[in-house]
Scaffold this motif. Structure first.
Motif, PDB file in Angstrom:
ATOM      1  N   LEU A 171     -10.903  46.011 178.733  1.00 43.93           N
ATOM      2  CA  LEU A 171     -10.116  45.252 178.067  1.00 43.93           C
ATOM      3  C   LEU A 171      -8.611  45.331 178.237  1.00 43.93           C
ATOM      4  O   LEU A 171      -7.895  44.138 178.093  1.00 43.93           O
ATOM      5  CB  LEU A 171     -10.378  45.337 176.678  1.00 43.93           C
ATOM      6  N   GLN A 172      -8.085  46.341 178.520  1.00 45.75           N
ATOM      7  CA  GLN A 172      -6.408  46.540 178.801  1.00 45.75           C
ATOM      8  C   GLN A 172      -6.344  45.564 180.128  1.00 45.75           C
ATOM      9  O   GLN A 172      -5.350  44.896 179.886  1.00 45.75           O
ATOM     10  CB  GLN A 172      -5.933  47.752 178.902  1.00 45.75           C
ATOM     11  N   MET A 173      -7.045  45.875 181.027  1.00 51.57           N
ATOM     12  CA  MET A 173      -6.955  44.974 182.267  1.00 51.57           C
ATOM     13  C   MET A 173      -7.006  43.632 182.183  1.00 51.57           C
ATOM     14  O   MET A 173      -6.394  42.851 182.895  1.00 51.57           O
ATOM     15  CB  MET A 173      -8.070  45.572 183.227  1.00 51.57           C
ATOM     16  N   ALA A 174      -7.571  42.978 181.076  1.00 52.75           N
ATOM     17  CA  ALA A 174      -7.703  41.596 180.681  1.00 52.75           C
ATOM     18  C   ALA A 174      -6.488  41.179 179.636  1.00 52.75           C
ATOM     19  O   ALA A 174      -6.869  39.934 179.301  1.00 52.75           O
ATOM     20  CB  ALA A 174      -9.209  41.329 180.069  1.00 52.75           C
ATOM     21  N   GLY A 175      -5.659  42.208 179.294  1.00 49.59           N
ATOM     22  CA  GLY A 175      -4.621  41.508 178.745  1.00 49.59           C
ATOM     23  C   GLY A 175      -4.624  42.048 177.185  1.00 49.59           C
ATOM     24  O   GLY A 175      -3.667  41.701 176.607  1.00 49.59           O
ATOM     25  N   ASN A 176      -5.500  42.707 176.485  1.00 50.90           N
ATOM     26  CA  ASN A 176      -5.774  42.908 175.484  1.00 50.90           C
ATOM     27  C   ASN A 176      -5.258  44.298 175.108  1.00 50.90           C
ATOM     28  O   ASN A 176      -4.987  45.151 176.216  1.00 50.90           O
ATOM     29  CB  ASN A 176      -7.300  43.251 174.842  1.00 50.90           C
ATOM     30  N   LYS A 177      -4.779  44.861 173.927  1.00 50.66           N
ATOM     31  CA  LYS A 177      -3.998  45.847 173.640  1.00 50.66           C
ATOM     32  C   LYS A 177      -4.879  46.882 172.848  1.00 50.66           C
ATOM     33  O   LYS A 177      -5.263  46.764 171.757  1.00 50.66           O
ATOM     34  CB  LYS A 177      -2.947  45.424 172.634  1.00 50.66           C
ATOM     35  N   PRO A 178      -5.154  48.144 173.298  1.00 44.35           N
ATOM     36  CA  PRO A 178      -5.912  48.965 172.698  1.00 44.35           C
ATOM     37  C   PRO A 178      -5.022  50.008 171.929  1.00 44.35           C
ATOM     38  O   PRO A 178      -3.838  50.197 172.205  1.00 44.35           O
ATOM     39  CB  PRO A 178      -6.556  49.734 174.172  1.00 44.35           C
ATOM     40  N   ILE A 179      -5.681  50.455 170.858  1.00 42.16           N
ATOM     41  CA  ILE A 179      -5.285  51.511 170.221  1.00 42.16           C
ATOM     42  C   ILE A 179      -6.187  52.403 169.964  1.00 42.16           C
ATOM     43  O   ILE A 179      -7.433  52.429 169.907  1.00 42.16           O
ATOM     44  CB  ILE A 179      -4.825  51.097 168.539  1.00 42.16           C
ATOM     45  N   ALA A 180      -5.899  53.735 170.737  1.00 48.96           N
ATOM     46  CA  ALA A 180      -6.686  54.883 170.522  1.00 48.96           C
ATOM     47  C   ALA A 180      -6.368  55.723 169.275  1.00 48.96           C
ATOM     48  O   ALA A 180      -5.179  56.189 169.093  1.00 48.96           O
ATOM     49  CB  ALA A 180      -6.407  55.885 171.568  1.00 48.96           C
ATOM     50  N   LEU A 181      -7.176  55.629 168.395  1.00 49.53           N
ATOM     51  CA  LEU A 181      -7.131  56.098 167.080  1.00 49.53           C
ATOM     52  C   LEU A 181      -7.820  57.796 167.018  1.00 49.53           C
ATOM     53  O   LEU A 181      -8.944  57.896 167.232  1.00 49.53           O
ATOM     54  CB  LEU A 181      -7.862  55.439 165.954  1.00 49.53           C
ATOM     55  N   LEU A 182      -6.757  58.582 167.004  1.00 49.73           N
ATOM     56  CA  LEU A 182      -7.171  60.111 166.872  1.00 49.73           C
ATOM     57  C   LEU A 182      -7.534  60.524 165.265  1.00 49.73           C
ATOM     58  O   LEU A 182      -6.569  60.090 164.459  1.00 49.73           O
ATOM     59  CB  LEU A 182      -6.184  60.933 167.466  1.00 49.73           C
ATOM     60  N   GLY A 183      -8.467  61.159 165.238  1.00 43.86           N
ATOM     61  CA  GLY A 183      -8.987  61.362 163.906  1.00 43.86           C
ATOM     62  C   GLY A 183      -8.559  62.585 163.210  1.00 43.86           C
ATOM     63  O   GLY A 183      -9.297  63.431 163.027  1.00 43.86           O
ATOM     64  N   GLY A 184      -7.259  62.632 163.170  1.00 40.18           N
ATOM     65  CA  GLY A 184      -6.660  64.141 162.596  1.00 40.18           C
ATOM     66  C   GLY A 184      -6.840  64.220 161.144  1.00 40.18           C
ATOM     67  O   GLY A 184      -6.995  65.416 160.602  1.00 40.18           O
ATOM     68  N   GLY A 185      -7.038  63.101 160.757  1.00 40.77           N
ATOM     69  CA  GLY A 185      -7.494  63.133 159.180  1.00 40.77           C
ATOM     70  C   GLY A 185      -8.917  62.999 158.872  1.00 40.77           C
ATOM     71  O   GLY A 185      -9.567  63.829 158.110  1.00 40.77           O
ATOM     72  N   THR A 186      -9.936  62.179 159.577  1.00 45.14           N
ATOM     73  CA  THR A 186     -11.279  61.985 159.278  1.00 45.14           C
ATOM     74  C   THR A 186     -11.895  63.244 159.932  1.00 45.14           C
ATOM     75  O   THR A 186     -12.874  63.752 159.519  1.00 45.14           O
ATOM     76  CB  THR A 186     -11.698  60.995 159.956  1.00 45.14           C
ATOM     77  N   GLY A 187     -11.128  63.935 160.897  1.00 43.08           N
ATOM     78  CA  GLY A 187     -11.776  65.381 161.425  1.00 43.08           C
ATOM     79  C   GLY A 187     -11.776  66.272 160.419  1.00 43.08           C
ATOM     80  O   GLY A 187     -12.678  67.307 160.683  1.00 43.08           O
ATOM     81  N   MET A 188     -11.071  66.275 159.142  1.00 43.57           N
ATOM     82  CA  MET A 188     -11.090  67.222 158.178  1.00 43.57           C
ATOM     83  C   MET A 188     -12.358  66.837 157.478  1.00 43.57           C
ATOM     84  O   MET A 188     -12.787  68.048 156.747  1.00 43.57           O
ATOM     85  CB  MET A 188     -10.057  67.057 157.339  1.00 43.57           C
ATOM     86  N   ILE A 189     -12.953  65.878 157.788  1.00 45.82           N
ATOM     87  CA  ILE A 189     -14.201  65.613 156.953  1.00 45.82           C
ATOM     88  C   ILE A 189     -15.471  65.552 157.881  1.00 45.82           C
ATOM     89  O   ILE A 189     -16.439  66.425 157.515  1.00 45.82           O
ATOM     90  CB  ILE A 189     -14.247  64.413 156.329  1.00 45.82           C
ATOM     91  N   GLY A 190     -15.601  65.049 158.860  1.00 41.49           N
ATOM     92  CA  GLY A 190     -16.460  65.009 159.597  1.00 41.49           C
ATOM     93  C   GLY A 190     -17.729  63.955 159.587  1.00 41.49           C
ATOM     94  O   GLY A 190     -17.973  63.675 158.708  1.00 41.49           O
TER      95      GLY A 190
END
Length: 411
Positions: free
Chosen positions: A58-77
């Motif tokens: 999708l980035q190669m096709a001009g779209n913008k990715p956001i990689a969301l790291l779960g530093g908060g949700t990782g506390m829950i699981g």
């Protein structure tokens, strides 16, 4: 062929909230989309692989990715697909895992200025006031609908904790925040995340009166319906220190005939027309297809030099002076316990070990490998399907090899 139509042709799309709008946005390069990665280990694994490839496409096709790291949700699981409670991690462990993820993701995604973003949801989740969150978000979630969600059903049988019950709310809140802070209008994820993703689109609609979209990626399953990326010794990691480039290559080189073309379509960047031509391949040609798959994916994860080394090492194992002249041990169906046979029986029946006790010692000391992958569990089992056809190459020590196959005639 436009990018959305190519994703469909490759079999990557499972569910979408509005196909026409999503297709148009992606094809025109107007999607700012996110995929979440909870840092449950210090390395990404094959289970993340399709998401990373999708972000790259999708980035190669001009779209913008956001990689969301779960530093908060990782506390829950995440309870999705689980029948037990995830082990609680410390803040330090979660941060270390996030740092490892960022390094690996950079092989797939261009994080240069304006091209993509990496965000950690600890930024907004860790400072939340509980009562304020209940007042802001609580009225927009129906407990009845939440309990009916697929991601909770399996955990309900064993006992769903209130901690895990909050995961859907946290993930929905992520989308709500990303929409406001970064103009993120789309969320992608595995098909087992559908309920959580719909929670996010609904929260945005109810709170902001605006539309956001969700699309799930087809889960990477083998022909038996099981998730790919697991081996006798555990997960197939993207970290070369946890799964070597050779072991990574061998994993894809040894997948079932029925899975190779699907994996080529879903995971590689080879032209779809070239892969469609391979639909006609059969017999030994499928081994060629597996070599192509293994090389392409190893190149993606570890680079061309490591992919070439892994390919040569694999060919040396199966060809030059080995496979052609390698002694073969034939097993009969009577050697199996139902559909399975354990590694100790294989070693003893093939003549690679004189006894089960010696075989166990070899395995526990790390001296046994199957198709180039170390077998460290003396209870590891293999199926009749794995030993059919070309069989498996079993190695004990540095120089003792045998090709072990199932003789279905019982002779």
């Amino acid at each position: 062929m436009k990018i959305y139509e190519e994703l469909v042709a490759r079999g990557l799309i499972a569910q979408v909230t509005n196909e026409e709008e999503i297709g148009n946005m992606i094809n025109e390069g107007k999607a700012t989309f996110y995929i979440g990665f909870d840092p449950t280990a210090d390395s990404l694994h094959v289970g993340h692989f399709m998401a990373l490839c999708l972000m790259k496409r999708l980035q190669m096709a001009g779209n913008k990715p956001i990689a969301l790291l779960g530093g908060g949700t990782g506390m829950i699981g995440d309870p999705s697909g689980r029948n037990d409670l995830r082990q609680m991690m410390t803040v330090e462990t979660i941060q270390h895992n996030c740092d490892c993820f960022k390094q690996q993701m950079s092989r797939f995604i261009d994080f240069s200025e304006g091209k993509a973003m990496m965000v950690n949801n600890a930024e907004w989740l860790m400072g939340l006031n509980y009562v304020e969150l209940l007042r802001e978000v609580g009225p927009h979630f129906s407990v009845n609908r939440m309990l009916a969600a697929e991601c909770y059903k399996q955990r309900m049988e064993k006992g769903l904790t209130f901690l895990e019950f909050n995961y859907m709310i946290m993930q929905s809140y992520d989308f709500y925040m990303l929409f406001q802070k970064y103009g993120c209008n789309m969320q992608f994820g595995g098909d087992d995340q559908w309920s959580n993703m719909l929670g996010g689109t609904e929260l945005i609609r109810r709170k902001l009166g605006k539309d956001a979209h969700a699309m799930t990626i087809t889960l990477l399953l083998n022909s038996e319906g099981k998730k790919m990326g697991k081996t006798q010794s555990g997960a197939v990691w993207l970290d070369p220190n946890k799964t070597s480039p050779f072991e990574f290559y061998q994993y894809w080189r040894n997948i079932a005939d029925a899975d190779v073309l699907k994996c080529l379509r879903m995971l590689t960047f080879l032209p779809i027309e070239q892969i469609n031509e391979m639909d006609k391949w059969e017999g030994s040609q499928l081994n060629t297809a597996k070599e192509i798959l293994a090389f392409e994916l190893t190149n993606l994860v570890h680079g061309e030099a490591e992919a070439e080394k892994a390919k040569e090492a694999s060919r040396a194992l199966f060809t030059s002076g080995n496979a052609a002249d390698m002694p073969t041990a034939e097993l009969t169906e009577e050697d199996f316990n139902g559909d399975e046979i354990d590694i100790l029986t294989i070693l003893q029946k093939s003549g690679l070990a004189p006894s089960r006790s010696e075989a166990r010692r070899n395995v526990e000391q790390g001296g046994v490998a199957v198709d180039g992958e170390a077998v460290k569990d003396s209870k590891a089992v293999f199926t009749k399907a794995q030993l059919s056809g070309d069989g498996i190459v079993v190695k004990r020590g540095k120089k003792n090899f045998k090709k072990v196959i199932l003789n279905t005639n019982g002779q």
